[in-house]
Design a protein around this motif. Sequence first.
Motif, PDB file in Angstrom:
ATOM      1  N   GLU A 168       0.831  -1.208   0.000  1.00 45.12           N
ATOM      2  CA  GLU A 168       0.000   0.000   0.000  1.00 45.12           C
ATOM      3  C   GLU A 168       0.862   1.254   0.000  1.00 45.12           C
ATOM      4  O   GLU A 168       0.563   2.235  -0.691  1.00 45.12           O
ATOM      5  CB  GLU A 168      -0.923  -0.004   1.224  1.00 45.12           C
ATOM      6  N   ILE A 169       1.947   1.251   0.789  1.00 47.87           N
ATOM      7  CA  ILE A 169       2.837   2.418   0.828  1.00 47.87           C
ATOM      8  C   ILE A 169       3.585   2.554  -0.498  1.00 47.87           C
ATOM      9  O   ILE A 169       3.776   3.673  -1.001  1.00 47.87           O
ATOM     10  CB  ILE A 169       3.820   2.294   2.005  1.00 47.87           C
ATOM     11  N   GLU A 171       2.544   1.882  -3.372  1.00 45.94           N
ATOM     12  CA  GLU A 171       1.636   2.431  -4.376  1.00 45.94           C
ATOM     13  C   GLU A 171       1.501   3.938  -4.259  1.00 45.94           C
ATOM     14  O   GLU A 171       1.297   4.638  -5.265  1.00 45.94           O
ATOM     15  CB  GLU A 171       0.261   1.773  -4.234  1.00 45.94           C
ATOM     16  N   ARG A 172       1.655   4.487  -3.037  1.00 46.17           N
ATOM     17  CA  ARG A 172       1.429   5.913  -2.817  1.00 46.17           C
ATOM     18  C   ARG A 172       2.701   6.731  -2.724  1.00 46.17           C
ATOM     19  O   ARG A 172       2.660   7.941  -3.008  1.00 46.17           O
ATOM     20  CB  ARG A 172       0.615   6.115  -1.529  1.00 46.17           C
ATOM     21  N   ASP A 173       3.830   6.149  -2.322  1.00 44.51           N
ATOM     22  CA  ASP A 173       5.035   6.914  -1.991  1.00 44.51           C
ATOM     23  C   ASP A 173       6.146   6.633  -3.001  1.00 44.51           C
ATOM     24  O   ASP A 173       6.473   5.473  -3.282  1.00 44.51           O
ATOM     25  CB  ASP A 173       5.507   6.557  -0.575  1.00 44.51           C
ATOM     26  N   GLU A 174       6.741   7.707  -3.539  1.00 39.93           N
ATOM     27  CA  GLU A 174       7.796   7.543  -4.535  1.00 39.93           C
ATOM     28  C   GLU A 174       9.066   6.975  -3.927  1.00 39.93           C
ATOM     29  O   GLU A 174       9.800   6.218  -4.590  1.00 39.93           O
ATOM     30  CB  GLU A 174       8.100   8.882  -5.213  1.00 39.93           C
ATOM     31  N   ARG A 177       8.723   3.251  -3.662  1.00 42.23           N
ATOM     32  CA  ARG A 177       8.924   2.584  -4.946  1.00 42.23           C
ATOM     33  C   ARG A 177      10.400   2.514  -5.310  1.00 42.23           C
ATOM     34  O   ARG A 177      10.842   1.595  -5.995  1.00 42.23           O
ATOM     35  CB  ARG A 177       8.143   3.312  -6.042  1.00 42.23           C
ATOM     36  N   GLN A 359      -1.864  15.667  -7.732  1.00 44.91           N
ATOM     37  CA  GLN A 359      -1.968  14.568  -8.674  1.00 44.91           C
ATOM     38  C   GLN A 359      -0.915  14.700  -9.759  1.00 44.91           C
ATOM     39  O   GLN A 359      -0.467  15.799 -10.097  1.00 44.91           O
ATOM     40  CB  GLN A 359      -3.361  14.540  -9.307  1.00 44.91           C
ATOM     41  N   SER A 360      -0.499  13.587 -10.302  1.00 45.88           N
ATOM     42  CA  SER A 360       0.496  13.584 -11.362  1.00 45.88           C
ATOM     43  C   SER A 360       0.065  12.589 -12.429  1.00 45.88           C
ATOM     44  O   SER A 360      -0.296  11.443 -12.114  1.00 45.88           O
ATOM     45  CB  SER A 360       1.868  13.203 -10.797  1.00 45.88           C
TER      46      SER A 360
END
Length: 406
Positions: A168-169, A171-174, A177, A359-360
């Motif tokens: 989950e993290i 998916e949201r945090d660059e 990733r 948003q990007s």
Amino acid sequence: MSDEPRPPERRSIKDKLAHVPPTPASAPPNPLTETTTTAVGGLDMLSSAYRIGEGGRVVHEKVSAPLAAPLQRIEAAHAIELDWASAHHLLLLSSEVEPDEVEALAVSVWEDAGWSGPGMLRLGGQAALQGPWLVDTDVRRALGTAADLTQAWVLICPATRGPAPTPEIIERDEWARAFPEGMPAGVEYRVLLSLRRMARRLAGAIRASGSGQVITPDPDSAVSLAVYSPRWVLPDDLLGVLRPVFPTVMDSRDVGPAEPRRPTRREVQRISAMVDGRVDLPEEVLRSIEESRRRAAEEPQVVDGYALVAPVGNRSQVLIEVRQVPTVPQALRWETWSNGVVVEYRLRWQPDGELAPLQSPLTRTARLERLRSARDIEEAAGLVFSVVGGSVVDEDDFLVALDTSS
């Protein structure tokens, strides 16, 4: 009296130079053998200079010596090897960015930042940037970086890893990733956050070792500004400065509340019961209410800050918050007034609710609104700066030079 030779007398270089005879006025200087001496490692000039005369004699000149040559900071850039680049975090920049710009931003973040040798920019602790390196086409393709980022700075820093982030993290945090096997921690994490600030200011990117993830912050996303000054300006005075350009600017205390929601029938009945005393409140709640009313009536209202609101762009507004702060950003630590009273004039961009600045990628409408708002906020910051002086910084606490000529 004995004719036996005596042992040679030891004399210091300083003593020898002090007894050198002055050069004759008629002796022409030789540009190939002229030299000067200065204090080693400092910038203080000596009051004497020396040159090598005919026959190798040291000649004393009654002139001031120039400053010593500065420390060599940058070597000729070489192409970086793929293995070396892949094994380290990289700060990727365009070829137009000068090393002095990288140094200026580093000094704005770290207390002890500076050049420790040719091509080695010390950041803090065991962290340093080595470069600049050239990124040729083959290496760029292998790294998966943008074509215009042909300059690389290698981060030399001990790696510290924490636990792996959850899906989950990720998916949201660059950052999650970029480090799926374990998030960076400690010095490494703080340095990477600062490098991201530098990359946004310089329109660059960060490539993480291991995963090879490239983090490219949007340079246009830094819209808000802040002015730091030793001068306090009253609300009415600042309104008078802004109104010629922003005629609808107003004190936030004068902004009317939004239209209230109509209460439900049950809420109306409960409020009426409380007013009529038909609802028994706990005794401690009644005492607290009475104490609050008494203090509000006896104690004067103390205001240690204020805020102004003005429309910017097409559908946005800027909130100008004025308050006294205990410290200044790191970039302003050398200002003579930073140790006294410091007032912060922070100009915050408040985009329209329909826009999604986080948003990007952004829509074309959102980008245009952000661009127009940034232009208006910069003009408002210039007006504030023209009155209070001080210094202007961006969202990343880097210095900003405003054009206040108009």
